[in-house]
Design a protein around this motif. Sequence first.
Motif, PDB file in Angstrom:
ATOM      1  N   ILE A  31       0.842  -1.205   0.000  1.00  0.00           N
ATOM      2  CA  ILE A  31       0.000   0.000   0.000  1.00  0.00           C
ATOM      3  C   ILE A  31       0.877   1.255   0.000  1.00  0.00           C
ATOM      4  CG2 ILE A  31      -1.690   1.327   1.331  1.00  0.00           C
ATOM      5  CD1 ILE A  31      -2.848  -1.385   2.244  1.00  0.00           C
ATOM      6  N   ILE A  32       1.916   1.248   0.823  1.00  0.00           N
ATOM      7  CA  ILE A  32       2.823   2.399   0.869  1.00  0.00           C
ATOM      8  C   ILE A  32       3.526   2.572  -0.475  1.00  0.00           C
ATOM      9  CG2 ILE A  32       4.944   3.268   1.928  1.00  0.00           C
ATOM     10  CD1 ILE A  32       3.974   1.979   4.559  1.00  0.00           C
ATOM     11  N   LEU A  33       3.940   1.471  -1.094  1.00  0.00           N
ATOM     12  CA  LEU A  33       4.578   1.529  -2.402  1.00  0.00           C
ATOM     13  C   LEU A  33       3.629   2.095  -3.456  1.00  0.00           C
ATOM     14  CD1 LEU A  33       7.051   0.816  -4.173  1.00  0.00           C
ATOM     15  CD2 LEU A  33       5.981  -1.396  -4.551  1.00  0.00           C
ATOM     16  N   VAL A  77       1.916   9.352  -5.896  1.00  0.00           N
ATOM     17  CA  VAL A  77       2.386  10.693  -5.538  1.00  0.00           C
ATOM     18  C   VAL A  77       3.568  11.096  -6.429  1.00  0.00           C
ATOM     19  CG1 VAL A  77       3.479  12.049  -3.699  1.00  0.00           C
ATOM     20  CG2 VAL A  77       1.529  10.586  -3.181  1.00  0.00           C
ATOM     21  N   GLY A  78       4.490  10.173  -6.689  1.00  0.00           N
ATOM     22  CA  GLY A  78       5.619  10.465  -7.562  1.00  0.00           C
ATOM     23  C   GLY A  78       5.183  10.791  -8.976  1.00  0.00           C
ATOM     24  N   ILE A 105       3.531  17.498 -12.638  1.00  0.00           N
ATOM     25  CA  ILE A 105       3.507  18.927 -12.316  1.00  0.00           C
ATOM     26  C   ILE A 105       4.829  19.589 -12.698  1.00  0.00           C
ATOM     27  CG2 ILE A 105       3.462  20.566 -10.389  1.00  0.00           C
ATOM     28  CD1 ILE A 105       1.419  18.670  -9.046  1.00  0.00           C
ATOM     29  N   VAL A 106       5.945  18.912 -12.453  1.00  0.00           N
ATOM     30  CA  VAL A 106       7.257  19.489 -12.728  1.00  0.00           C
ATOM     31  C   VAL A 106       7.538  19.565 -14.231  1.00  0.00           C
ATOM     32  CG1 VAL A 106       9.744  19.076 -12.481  1.00  0.00           C
ATOM     33  CG2 VAL A 106       8.247  18.861 -10.505  1.00  0.00           C
TER      34      VAL A 106
END
Length: 72
Positions: free
Chosen positions: A5-7, A13-14, A20-21
């Motif tokens: 789940i964290i991965l 998010v990445g 955006i960048v």
Amino acid sequence: MELVIILAIGIVVGSIITRIVTKPLDFGTLRIDTSDPDGPFMFLELSKDVDVVASKKYIILKVNLKSYISQK
């Protein structure tokens, strides 16, 4: 299970941060027309002024690979 789940959250998010960048670096489309028998032709379609593009060291282009002339 928590690690998966964290991965997954980290990947999402990445991806959002990368989008955006890199969005300000998107300057147009590289259109590749493969319908001509003489070979593929490339066309550069800019979304910003040429002077702005020329002042940049790196830019990002979207690639559009499409045949525009119908084959009969």
